[in-house]
Design an enzyme around this catalytic site. Structure first.
Site, PDB file in Angstrom:
ATOM      1  CG  ASP A 409      30.784  28.256  43.495  1.00 44.76           C
ATOM      2  OD1 ASP A 409      31.421  27.207  43.352  1.00 44.76           O
ATOM      3  OD2 ASP A 409      30.306  28.908  42.542  1.00 44.76           O
ATOM      4  CD  GLU A 438      35.336  26.454  43.982  1.00 45.61           C
ATOM      5  OE1 GLU A 438      35.689  25.440  43.357  1.00 45.61           O
ATOM      6  OE2 GLU A 438      34.434  27.199  43.584  1.00 45.61           O
TER       7      GLU A 438
END
Ligand code: CA
Length: 716
Positions: A409, A438
């Site tokens: 994340d 990400e």
């Protein structure tokens, strides 16, 4: 927190620098001398800088003796006033990192039947205690830990401590704080204390999987533990639990096949689970009262308790999560864990901040915690013991829980060196595990060239990135709801679409490419974040009727499944998942978030179509080329005009039974006539209503392409 009143403040800001702040209210903040006291000795400090501020005078002083961090020092000013030397910005210096980096692998609790050893890294602490509570007892027992090398504190406690809860009490700058061991692998309900467990009792046999060769062979399916079973029609008894994945629900009239068999039959290879480590935001005692995606990490190495059948039993969540992973492995489905090492739930309350205040988080030039994550804190992954913590945690999940990959994340918060070190560690333990993240650019105080973001992707060649160029060219911008990509009818994004289909690598001299290799591209149009594809289309293309919008949805997913790179589907995308227009459902009720199995049954044709595309992708490696060189050789775009793009995989019989594959994506409302670029008969594998690896019919010469459709033709 306890507030300590001091006459003035003194901070160790570097190994040999002390900052002293004298308030204006007495002696106008003036002092001609400062003395450092340590045990029986005194040393005079040399003032090297003096700055007059509105409320105080700041003195920066040099110290001659080496400061022994963890020992008690006092500072005395000219007027005889005394204060303790506090740990200041020194903790964020390289020399601090060098001095206190600890390599050992014994952090946490090491249980044996006769004794348990506890090891904590707390270099700035002046004292550390451990507080125990035996099972079913109301009484606390305290012991002091002994400081050893590198800021490590230890104690070995005799007796059988299985089931004992424990926390640490740490004194830094005269303030005592209570913290849960960040290396805890088991906890009581709602993360209040770590629990000593016997690892022999959580041993599970590992299930061997069929070989997995290239990352581009993966087809990722993103799923939330609770969403999978919480729908009333799921047919699953243990709703919202790890145990739901071990059930084999019987198909029902309303929902058809559900549960694990459905996932298996869909054909995806990897299930990416939203966070399964302990998080805040759901009361484990009453999990049904609230919902959360899970991006509020608390204990990084403990499974989340709200998914357990008995969150009060520290073994329950561990054993049930392991059983869940084994259920996936028995069906040859791999598990990717979504990990949130970029921030903690609440910085001040986190174990990191309580144990070594200021060390684990980034601070800006004013000394304030930075907030590139938008959650109020950024983990300082570039610091040695933070990097070690993340690495240790990753290794723990791989070895103990046998997971098959990680999704980072907000990876753009972390640094390139840490991410590459993680990839290396993973490759040693499980060479076929995949690592994706990400790579967004975020405003965190780390030099741009060190951020693990997409524009630095070429320096992280074995890490995959969520590809926003693919997302936006196919669907349209996530941040501008009304922007349309190719699938939604836009004819101006064909160049970007061509790059997207080519794995976003360099294919022509003037196109640099986002990535070095196609294994770095996570091709997606929808994930748990933002509007679902269906909800976006419903707004963007509200002028079109539902049938047309469904065609657009299928076209978009077809592009994802036939593009070079790694396809990623959001659970339910195959049956037009909707959250009723909610853009951010991170704590919305189950009714918004759950997988609607009835909707699945209503749109079985779409599910079959997507599953057919998955079969086709798996049947021919030309759709999964693992290297840039192979993409440069075999991917061509012979026709592009307005609403239509033809993608040609040529000379590919070394990868599968067909030598030529033509893929035509058409986003226009009217049928389109084209002349096929090569003579001879072509087998139709995919048309506007059927998809798969078996030929449906033959075509040649001039053909008609149906409105808003995907056509795949094959030739020997
Ligand atoms: Ca929790």
């Amino acid at each position: 927190m306890i507030f300590i009143k001091r006459e003035f403040e003194a901070y160790l800001d570097d190994m040999d620098k002390i900052t002293i702040l004298l308030p204006m209210e007495s002696f106008h903040g003036e002092s001609a001398t400062f003395t450092l006291l340590f045990e029986e000795s005194t040393y005079s400090l040399e003032v090297i800088e003096k700055v007059t501020l509105p409320q105080m005078v700041k003195y920066i002083c040099k110290t001659t003796p080496d400061i022994n961090i963890g020992s008690k020092y006092m500072i005395v000013d000219e007027h005889g006033r005394k204060t303790d030397l506090q740990i200041g910005a020194v903790i964020r210096t390289d020399s601090f990192d060098e001095t206190f980096y600890y390599e050992g692998n014994d952090l946490g609790a090491t249980y044996h039947k006769g004794e348990t050893a506890f090891t904590l890294w707390a270099p700035t602490a002046s004292a550390v205690k451990i507080k125990f509570r035996a099972p079913q007892s109301e009484e606390d027992i305290h012991y002091s830990l002994i400081r050893e090398e590198k800021g490590i504190w230890r104690i070995t406690v005799q007796g059988d401590l299985e089931g004992f809860q424990y926390t640490y009490l740490i004194c830094v700058n005269l303030v005592w704080r209570e913290a849960v061991d960040p290396y805890a692998i088991a906890s009581g309900i709602n993360s209040g204390a770590a629990v000593v467990i016997d690892k022999d009792r959580i041993m599970t046999p590992k299930i061997p999987l069929l070989p997995f060769n290239e990352a581009t062979d993966a087809i990722i399916y993103e799923l939330h533990i609770r969403d999978f079973s919480s729908h009333p029609m799921s047919g699953i008894t243990q709703k919202g639990k790890y145990a739901a994945f071990s059930e084999e629900p019987a198909p029902s009239l309303e929902a058809g096949e559900t549960g694990m068999m459905y996932l298996k039959n869909l054909g995806v290879t990897h299930i990416e689970l939203l966070p399964i480590n302990d998080y805040g935001g759901v009361d484990e005692a009453e999990p049904d009262k609230s919902y959360n995606w899970g991006y509020n990490p608390l204990l990084f190495n403990v499974p989340e308790g709200s998914y357990a059948l008995d969150p009060t039993d520290p073994y329950s969540r561990i054993v049930e999560l392991k059983a869940m992973i084994n259920s996936f492995h028995q069906k040859d489905l791999r598990v990717i864990m979504d990990v949130v090492y970029n921030h903690v739930y609440i910085r001040e309350d986190s174990s990191f901040e309580k144990i070594v205040p200021g060390y684990f988080f980034r601070h800006d030039q004013h000394g304030m915690p930075s907030n590139g994550t938008g959650v109020g804190n950024d983990i300082a992954s570039e610091r040695k013991m933070v990097r070690k913590y993340i690495l240790d945690s990753i290794k723990f999940w791989l070895e103990e829980y046998d997971v098959d990959g990680f999704r980072f994340d907000l990876m753009g918060i972390l640094d390139v060196q840490t991410m590459n070190a993680i990839k290396e560690a993973i490759s040693i333990i499980k060479p076929d595990a995949i690592l994706l993240g990400e790579g967004w650019e975020l405003n965190t105080p780390l030099p741009a060239d060190q951020k693990a973001m997409i524009i630095n992707a070429k320096r992280m060649p074995e890490i995959a990135f969520f590809n926003d160029m693919v997302r936006d060219s196919v669907k349209g911008s996530t941040f501008n709801l009304f922007d349309r990509g190719f699938a939604l009818g836009n004819t101006h994004k064909t160049q970007l679409l061509k790059q997207s289909l080519s794995g976003s690598v360099q294919t022509e001299p003037h196109i640099k490419g986002l990535f070095l290799e196609p294994v770095q591209s996570i091709n997606y149009i929808e994930s748990h974040d933002n509007h679902t594809m269906w909800d976006k289309i419903s707004v963007c293309n509200s002028h079109e009727d539902e049938k047309i919008r469904m065609k657009r949805h299928l076209l978009a997913t077809s592009i994802i499944l036939l593009a070079q790179g790694i396809p990623f589907l959001h659970a339910g995308q195959e049956f037009y998942r909707t959250k009723g227009g909610e853009e951010n459902s991170y704590k919305s009720p189950d009714t918004v978030n759950n997988l609607d199995w009835q909707r699945k049954e209503q749109h079985l044709e779409s599910v079959r179509y997507i599953s057919g595309l998955i079969k086709l992708r798996k049947s021919h490696k030309a759709f999964r080329l693992p290297t840039t060189v192979e993409i440069q050789q075999h991917v061509k775009f012979p026709i592009e005009k307005g609403h239509l793009l033809m993608y040609h995989l040529n000379d590919v019989n070394k990868y599968g039974k067909w030598n030529h594959l033509l893929v035509i994506f058409h986003n226009g409302l009217l049928p389109e006539k084209i002349e096929l670029p090569m003579d001879g008969d072509w087998e139709v594998l995919v048309d506007e209503s059927v998809a798969g690896e078996t030929p449906i019919r033959k075509v040649n010469g001039e053909i008609l392409i149906a409105p808003i459709s995907t056509l795949v033709l094959a030739q020997y």
